[in-house]
Scaffold this active site. Structure first.
Site, short mmCIF file in Angstrom:
data_model
loop_
_atom_site.label_atom_id
_atom_site.label_comp_id
_atom_site.label_asym_id
_atom_site.label_seq_id
_atom_site.Cartn_x
_atom_site.Cartn_y
_atom_site.Cartn_z
N ASN A 12 72.23 72.70 33.58
CA ASN A 12 73.40 73.21 34.29
C ASN A 12 73.02 73.42 35.75
O ASN A 12 71.85 73.57 36.09
CB ASN A 12 73.82 74.55 33.68
CG ASN A 12 75.04 75.16 34.35
OD1 ASN A 12 75.99 74.46 34.69
ND2 ASN A 12 75.02 76.47 34.57
N LEU B 69 83.01 75.30 32.70
CA LEU B 69 83.24 76.74 32.65
C LEU B 69 83.47 77.31 31.26
O LEU B 69 83.87 78.45 31.11
CB LEU B 69 84.44 77.10 33.56
CG LEU B 69 84.29 76.58 35.00
CD1 LEU B 69 85.48 76.98 35.84
CD2 LEU B 69 83.00 77.07 35.63
N ASN C 276 80.65 66.92 41.97
CA ASN C 276 79.28 66.67 41.51
C ASN C 276 79.25 65.53 40.50
O ASN C 276 78.36 64.68 40.55
CB ASN C 276 78.67 67.93 40.89
CG ASN C 276 78.06 68.85 41.93
OD1 ASN C 276 76.97 68.58 42.44
ND2 ASN C 276 78.78 69.91 42.27
N HIS D 192 74.08 75.96 39.04
CA HIS D 192 74.82 77.18 39.41
C HIS D 192 74.70 77.37 40.92
O HIS D 192 73.62 77.21 41.48
CB HIS D 192 74.24 78.39 38.66
CG HIS D 192 75.04 79.62 38.90
ND1 HIS D 192 76.23 79.87 38.25
CD2 HIS D 192 74.86 80.65 39.75
CE1 HIS D 192 76.73 81.02 38.68
NE2 HIS D 192 75.91 81.51 39.59
N GLU E 97 73.72 70.62 46.37
CA GLU E 97 73.94 70.11 45.00
C GLU E 97 73.93 68.58 44.99
O GLU E 97 73.29 67.97 44.12
CB GLU E 97 75.27 70.64 44.45
CG GLU E 97 75.25 72.15 44.29
CD GLU E 97 76.50 72.71 43.65
OE1 GLU E 97 76.38 73.75 42.98
OE2 GLU E 97 77.59 72.13 43.81
C1 GAR Z 1 79.68 73.62 41.73
O1 GAR Z 1 79.42 74.30 42.94
C2 GAR Z 1 78.82 74.19 40.62
O2 GAR Z 1 77.59 74.66 41.06
C3 GAR Z 1 79.68 75.33 40.15
O3 GAR Z 1 80.98 74.84 40.15
C4 GAR Z 1 81.10 73.91 41.26
C5 GAR Z 1 81.80 72.68 40.75
O4 GAR Z 1 82.15 71.85 41.82
N1 GAR Z 1 79.28 75.77 38.83
C6 GAR Z 1 79.37 77.04 38.44
O5 GAR Z 1 79.81 77.92 39.15
C7 GAR Z 1 78.84 77.29 37.03
N2 GAR Z 1 78.71 78.70 36.79
P1 GAR Z 1 82.66 70.36 41.56
O6 GAR Z 1 83.71 70.43 40.45
O7 GAR Z 1 83.23 69.92 42.84
O8 GAR Z 1 81.48 69.57 41.13
#
Ligand code: GAR
Length: 212
Positions: free
Chosen positions: A120, A103, A32, A122, A192
């Site tokens: 944020n 996190l 992301n 999620h 996303e």
């Molecule tokens: C994403 O899917 C985001 O929504 C999630 O972590 C992933 C990170 O992916 N976030 C959470 O779970 C927050 N509670 P990435 O490192 O490939 O962007």
């Protein structure tokens, strides 16, 4: 703290001196983060000026370095006190903070410095499948195990509780029979990548997001 690259007026060449500066907090892979950096580089409507992480070996650091974006790792104690993180955000003239797979808990002094300017994402339809310990594949495993027919993404303001700030935007996708957590994660990631940069752009420009 370790700053991997420092370029003063880093964003001047991309968004111009008047464009708003975004910082991304991320803990892991950083797909992301990369997508957001590329989006704003192409659009020029804002600039990702800094990437911050709480994990020294997070792959997001490699992505940021590869794209020439200054990136910095802070130790757990720095994230707990928030002082050094906050002064680094100020040094880089950060206007808006985006959490993308971050996190750790954001300390109160940083939250208070960015009221309504920290969001944020999620990977579920909050309030379902949120809270401490619910991140990444754990969320998708729980969604599949509970027999849900749909899942999706939630973009929300950040507050002192995990996954509880005001909701800005939710987008849905189906959970298909026989889906593995990886397959569902791919579908969620596509949402996303499509929506997060656009919502950030609208908020940074002071507009109400049109994706409510
Ligand atoms: C994403 O899917 C985001 O929504 C999630 O972590 C992933 C990170 O992916 N976030 C959470 O779970 C927050 N509670 P990435 O490192 O490939 O962007």
């Amino acid at each position: 703290m370790h700053l991997f690259a420092h370029f003063s007026r880093f964003c001047a060449g991309f968004g111009g001196l008047m464009s708003k500066n975004i910082a991304i907090f991320a803990s892991g892979n950083g797909t992301n983060a990369e997508n957001i950096i590329r989006y704003f580089r192409e659009k020029g409507s804002a600039c990702v000026a800094l990437v911050l992480t709480n994990r020294q070996n997070a792959f997001v650091l490699e992505r940021a370095k590869g794209l020439g974006v200054p990136c910095v790792w802070f130790a757990k104690s720095d994230w707990e006190s928030g002082e050094l993180v906050l002064s680094t955000l100020r040094e880089h003239d950060i206007d808006f903070v985006v959490l993308a797979g971050f996190l750790a808990r954001v300390p109160d002094n940083i939250l208070h410095a960015y009221p309504n300017k920290m969001i944020n994402i999620h990977p579920s339809l909050l309030p379902k499948f949120g809270g401490k310990g619910m991140y990444g594949d754990r969320v998708h495993e729980a969604v599949i195990a509970s027999g849900e027919k749909e899942s999706g993404i939630t973009i929300h303001y950040t507050n002192e509780h995990y996954d509880e700030g005001g909701i800005i935007c939710q987008q849905k996708c189906p959970v298909l029979p026989g889906d593995t957590p990886e397959e569902l994660a791919q579908r969620i990631h596509r949402l996303e990548y499509e929506y997060y940069p656009k919502v950030i752009e609208e908020l940074v420009e002071g507009l109400s997001p049109s994706y409510l």
